[in-house]
Every structure is written in structure tokens, then in C-alpha cells.
Design a protein around this motif. Structure first.
Motif, PDB file in Angstrom:
ATOM      1  N   ALA A 138     -10.381  -5.270 -69.030  1.00  0.00           N
ATOM      2  CA  ALA A 138     -11.200  -4.405 -68.169  1.00  0.00           C
ATOM      3  C   ALA A 138     -10.424  -3.978 -66.929  1.00  0.00           C
ATOM      4  CB  ALA A 138     -12.482  -5.125 -67.772  1.00  0.00           C
ATOM      5  N   LYS A 139      -9.825  -4.952 -66.256  1.00  0.00           N
ATOM      6  CA  LYS A 139      -9.081  -4.632 -65.034  1.00  0.00           C
ATOM      7  C   LYS A 139      -7.859  -3.769 -65.351  1.00  0.00           C
ATOM      8  CE  LYS A 139      -7.590  -6.646 -60.694  1.00  0.00           C
ATOM      9  NZ  LYS A 139      -7.532  -7.876 -59.866  1.00  0.00           N
ATOM     10  N   TRP A 140      -7.172  -4.098 -66.452  1.00  0.00           N
ATOM     11  CA  TRP A 140      -6.015  -3.288 -66.843  1.00  0.00           C
ATOM     12  C   TRP A 140      -6.431  -1.846 -67.102  1.00  0.00           C
ATOM     13  CZ3 TRP A 140      -5.672  -0.597 -71.453  1.00  0.00           C
ATOM     14  CH2 TRP A 140      -4.467   0.087 -71.650  1.00  0.00           C
ATOM     15  N   SER A 141      -7.556  -1.644 -67.815  1.00  0.00           N
ATOM     16  CA  SER A 141      -7.980  -0.286 -68.158  1.00  0.00           C
ATOM     17  C   SER A 141      -8.299   0.530 -66.912  1.00  0.00           C
ATOM     18  CB  SER A 141      -9.191  -0.321 -69.100  1.00  0.00           C
ATOM     19  OG  SER A 141     -10.377  -0.709 -68.433  1.00  0.00           O
ATOM     20  N   GLU A 142      -8.875  -0.132 -65.893  1.00  0.00           N
ATOM     21  CA  GLU A 142      -9.194   0.573 -64.653  1.00  0.00           C
ATOM     22  C   GLU A 142      -7.923   0.982 -63.914  1.00  0.00           C
ATOM     23  OE1 GLU A 142     -12.780   0.069 -62.130  1.00  0.00           O
ATOM     24  OE2 GLU A 142     -11.416  -1.176 -60.923  1.00  0.00           O
ATOM     25  N   TYR A 143      -7.034   0.030 -63.701  1.00  0.00           N
ATOM     26  CA  TYR A 143      -5.798   0.322 -62.978  1.00  0.00           C
ATOM     27  C   TYR A 143      -4.919   1.307 -63.756  1.00  0.00           C
ATOM     28  CZ  TYR A 143      -6.516  -3.163 -59.298  1.00  0.00           C
ATOM     29  OH  TYR A 143      -6.976  -3.859 -58.206  1.00  0.00           O
ATOM     30  N   TYR A 144      -4.898   1.182 -65.064  1.00  0.00           N
ATOM     31  CA  TYR A 144      -4.084   2.071 -65.903  1.00  0.00           C
ATOM     32  C   TYR A 144      -4.553   3.516 -65.737  1.00  0.00           C
ATOM     33  CZ  TYR A 144      -1.966   4.056 -70.135  1.00  0.00           C
ATOM     34  OH  TYR A 144      -1.247   4.828 -71.010  1.00  0.00           O
ATOM     35  N   ALA A 145      -5.855   3.726 -65.764  1.00  0.00           N
ATOM     36  CA  ALA A 145      -6.399   5.086 -65.615  1.00  0.00           C
ATOM     37  C   ALA A 145      -6.135   5.625 -64.214  1.00  0.00           C
ATOM     38  CB  ALA A 145      -7.894   5.089 -65.925  1.00  0.00           C
ATOM     39  N   TRP A 146      -6.413   4.821 -63.203  1.00  0.00           N
ATOM     40  CA  TRP A 146      -6.224   5.283 -61.826  1.00  0.00           C
ATOM     41  C   TRP A 146      -4.754   5.612 -61.535  1.00  0.00           C
ATOM     42  CZ3 TRP A 146      -9.518   1.305 -58.506  1.00  0.00           C
ATOM     43  CH2 TRP A 146     -10.887   1.475 -58.816  1.00  0.00           C
ATOM     44  N   ARG A 147      -3.864   4.725 -61.947  1.00  0.00           N
ATOM     45  CA  ARG A 147      -2.445   4.883 -61.597  1.00  0.00           C
ATOM     46  C   ARG A 147      -1.760   6.003 -62.367  1.00  0.00           C
ATOM     47  NH1 ARG A 147      -1.021  -1.613 -61.812  1.00  0.00           N
ATOM     48  NH2 ARG A 147      -1.903  -2.173 -59.753  1.00  0.00           N
ATOM     49  N   ASN A 148      -2.254   6.312 -63.561  1.00  0.00           N
ATOM     50  CA  ASN A 148      -1.576   7.292 -64.406  1.00  0.00           C
ATOM     51  C   ASN A 148      -2.195   8.683 -64.365  1.00  0.00           C
ATOM     52  OD1 ASN A 148       0.688   5.934 -66.140  1.00  0.00           O
ATOM     53  ND2 ASN A 148      -0.974   4.439 -66.007  1.00  0.00           N
ATOM     54  N   ALA A 149      -3.322   8.827 -63.688  1.00  0.00           N
ATOM     55  CA  ALA A 149      -3.885  10.163 -63.488  1.00  0.00           C
ATOM     56  C   ALA A 149      -2.969  10.929 -62.532  1.00  0.00           C
ATOM     57  CB  ALA A 149      -5.290  10.061 -62.911  1.00  0.00           C
ATOM     58  N   ASP A 150      -2.885  12.229 -62.707  1.00  0.00           N
ATOM     59  CA  ASP A 150      -2.065  13.036 -61.806  1.00  0.00           C
ATOM     60  C   ASP A 150      -2.708  13.167 -60.433  1.00  0.00           C
ATOM     61  OD1 ASP A 150       0.217  14.142 -63.570  1.00  0.00           O
ATOM     62  OD2 ASP A 150      -1.590  14.421 -64.775  1.00  0.00           O
ATOM     63  N   HIS A 151      -4.030  13.140 -60.396  1.00  0.00           N
ATOM     64  CA  HIS A 151      -4.742  13.171 -59.122  1.00  0.00           C
ATOM     65  C   HIS A 151      -6.087  12.490 -59.339  1.00  0.00           C
ATOM     66  CE1 HIS A 151      -4.290  15.008 -55.084  1.00  0.00           C
ATOM     67  NE2 HIS A 151      -5.620  14.862 -55.036  1.00  0.00           N
TER      68      HIS A 151
END
Length: 383
Positions: A138-151
């Protein structure tokens, strides 16, 4: 631009309003918006709780529910790939959800820019209120999405602080609060009132009322005031309705207490027209409450908690009165001040409406900012 809009919302409630309004505003700006979403929500009426999906999640062990939720992201990834190959979009706009890395996978494979709208720090929220079984995923999926979005587009500065702590640079974050459609939400005159609310001073609450909203204290306030024209209107429903009705009977306030039940979105402006004093008894610490912005647009005298996220929209004694959070006595005192001071009430109502223009709190303005951010990101990439 051709924009692929992706979300995983299965319930048709307040959060779906945000989705629908952003899509409508982007299309109004002339963009072609292709939507990838659960088919279930498109077939539901407003107020739907997600149907069989919601029931399934409630009736299986949490670890199975979360495993299914994460597995669903693989199916969504396939849907996104198909939609991208079919429609050839210029970019992706995604509403963030937990256990949902699909959009990031698709944007990396097809080299598209992705804007991520974030309405809640879902890992923290779900861990606090319901618990999480697959904690690391769960935590990985949140950080992965936030960090890899362009904005990333959080709805409040408070929420932006969560995203910054996750390692996203401030330069890739733009706060984009909820908005309104000014053609639907604007101040109205007394003649727009229903007969039972005409010439009344109406305290109003919009939403799903629960015990911690302390609406029982509002009823007791009405009973204590020497004003027979004072009323409480609840636009919505909730588990404490029966207790409130019983209290109203015991206080002999049956004629001064009205409950609408669930209201269709198109009828919300009408019901807000019936209200003079609008209350927001409680709020999650990172939210940008949609109803609060609708209160502002309709020019209501607002009473709300003095939380940091609320202060992003409201200033005490300027466009609202703010009370000590989780303090029912403080809330009641602020309501009483507005009841007893007509000049204060009128001043707050005027400034509330002015806030919409001052802070550009409209869906069309949000769509223009989204367009600008997409263009900047696409230009920087050389595409």
C-alpha cells in the motif's frame, strides 16, 4: 489536446462530482477527453455506494480485499494500454487511488506525460480509519504514483506537505482546490425560497450527518433562542437522523426541523437557496470540502472549524466565523453570534461570495491550469 482521463471510483458521490466537473470543464476548453473508468459507476445513479464491489469488499477478509484491489490494477493497465493504442492521447490525467500503479506503468511504456490529482493521503487515511493488511504494498503504491507522476495536483497545501515528505519536489506540485460552476452556484433572493422557509432564518447542514457533527447541539440552540423563525435544515441523510428527529419532538421543534434525505446533484442549488447560515462542523485535516466552496458561491454565512486546510479558503471574521476544532460549545457560540447580529450575517454572506472570484474557485479555472501544466510538461519533453 487529446487527454486520457483515468479514475477508479466505483461510487457515485461527492468525489464523483469532482471527476465529472473536471471532465466537463476540460471539454468546454475544447479538449478531447477519453475516460477510462469502472463501467459500474457510469451505470449508477447519484448516491450509489459502489454496488456489488462495495459489498464484496465489506464481506471478505481485508487481506483478500486488498489483494483483489491490487490485482485489479493489472486489468486496468490492460484497459489503459488498449485505450492509448486506440485513441493516441497526448497525455494522461489520473485521479490517484491506493494500490493503483497502472497509470504510471502506462505512461512510462508509451512515454506520455501524466498529471496526478490527489484528494487524500489514502495510505494514512485508510491506516487510521480502517487499517491496512498489505501495509508495504500500500505504501509503495502511494509513493510510486506520487514520485513518478510528471506533476501532482493536491487539493490543499496541507495535503501537498504529505507529498513533499514522500520525496516529490515542490516544483512538481500545484495546489488545485475544488471548485464550482458559477452558472449553477450563485447567490439568490428570498423569492426563491420554498413556502416553509420563507421569512425564516435557516441554519443548514449539507452531507451525511454523524454523531460527531453535534447537530443535536444545534437543535438545542434553536430551542433556547427566542426566535420562532429559526430553523435547522439538513440536506442529506445519515445514521443519527432518527435520534435528531426524536430530540426535535422532545423539544417541540418538529415544525422547525426539516430533513431532505438524499438529494440529486441538480437539486443542490435549490436547497442551498433555503439556507442562511451554513455549517461545516468537522473536516478531515487535508480535505478541500466541496460543500464549503458551494456555501461560498451561494453567499452563505459560514461557520467552520479553525483547521489549517480550512484557513486556505476561509478567514475568521472576514468570510466566515471559525470555531475551535472538535469543540461543540465553540461552534454553537459562533452560530449564535451570526443569529443575533444581522449586520455580521450580511457582511459574511457578501464576502463569502466574493471569495469565489478572489481565489478563482471554479472548475473552468482549474481546467485552464491543468491545460497550462500539460503544455509546459509536453514542451519541456520536446514532444
Amino acid at each position: 489536446m487529446k487527454i486520457l482521463y483515468h479514475h477508479r471510483i466505483a461510487s457515485k458521490d461527492g468525489q464523483y462530482v469532482h471527476v465529472e466537473e473536471i471532465i466537463k470543464a476540460l471539454r468546454k476548453q475544447g479538449h478531447d477527453v477519453i475516460v477510462v473508468s469502472p463501467q459500474l459507476v457510469e451505470q449508477s445513479d447519484f448516491g450509489s455506494d459502489g454496488g456489488w464491489v462495495s459489498k464484496l469488499r465489506q464481506n471478505v477478509p481485508q487481506i483478500i480485499s486488498e489483494s483483489l484491489e491490487f490485482s485489479y490494477s493489472i486489468w486496468v493497465f490492460c484497459k489503459l494500454c488498449y485505450a492509448i493504442m486506440k485513441h493516441r492521447p497526448d497525455c494522461i490525467y489520473e485521479r490517484y487511488n491506493l494500490f493503483l500503479p497502472s497509470g504510471i506503468w502506462a505512461k512510462k511504456i508509451f512515454q506520455l506525460k501524466l498529471l496526478l490529482e490527489v484528494n487524500s493521503p489514502l495510505y494514512d487515511e485508510r491506516k487510521k480509519y480502517g487499517g491496512i493488511a498489505l501495509n508495504r504494498i500500500a505504501k509503495w503504491s502511494e509513493y510510486y504514483a506520487w514520485r513518478n507522476a510528471d506533476h501532482v495536483l493536491p487539493v490543499t497545501r496541507v495535503l501537498a506537505s504529505y507529498i513533499i515528505k514522500a520525496g516529490v519536489p515542490d516544483s512538481r506540485i500545484t495546489v488545485l482546490p475544488n471548485g464550482i460552476d458559477p452558472s449553477l452556484f450563485y447567490p439568490s433572493d428570498e423569492p426563491n425560497r420554498d413556502k416553509e422557509f420563507h421569512d425564516k432564518l435557516v441554519i443548514g447542514f449539507v452531507g451525511f450527518c454523524r454523531e460527531w457533527h453535534r447537530l443535536d447541539q444545534v437543535l438545542k440552540l434553536i430551542a433556547s433562542e427566542e426566535n420562532p423563525n429559526l430553523m435547522l435544515l439538513i440536506v442529506g441523510d445519515g445514521p443519527v437522523i432518527e435520534q435528531l428527529q426524536e430530540l426535535a419532538r422532545s423539544l417541540q421543534l418538529q415544525e422547525r426541523f426539516h430533513i431532505t434525505g438524499l438529494v440529486d446533484r441538480q437539486n443542490m442549488p435549490h436547497w442551498l437557496n433555503q439556507i442562511d447560515i451554513a455549517i461545516q462542523p468537522a473536516v478531515t485535516p487535508w480535505a478541500s470540502p466541496l460543500k464549503l466552496i458551494e456555501y461560498l458561491a451561494k453567499g452563505k454565512a459560514i461557520v467552520a472549524p479553525n483547521n489549517p486546510n480550512i484557513r486556505e479558503l476561509l478567514s475568521d471574521d472576514v468570510n466566515a466565523l471559525l470555531f475551535e476544532p472538535e469543540n461543540a460549545e465553540s461552534m454553537i457560540q459562533k452560530i449564535r453570534e451570526i443569529i443575533e447580529d444581522k449586520s455580521l450575517r450580511m457582511r459574511l454572506q457578501t464576502q463569502a461570495h466574493n471569495t469565489i472570484k478572489e481565489q478563482n474557485l471554479t472548475w473552468n479555472h482549474n481546467a485552464m491550469r491543468i491545460e497550462r501544466i500539460f503544455q509546459e510538461n509536453i514542451t519541456q519533453s520536446g514532444k
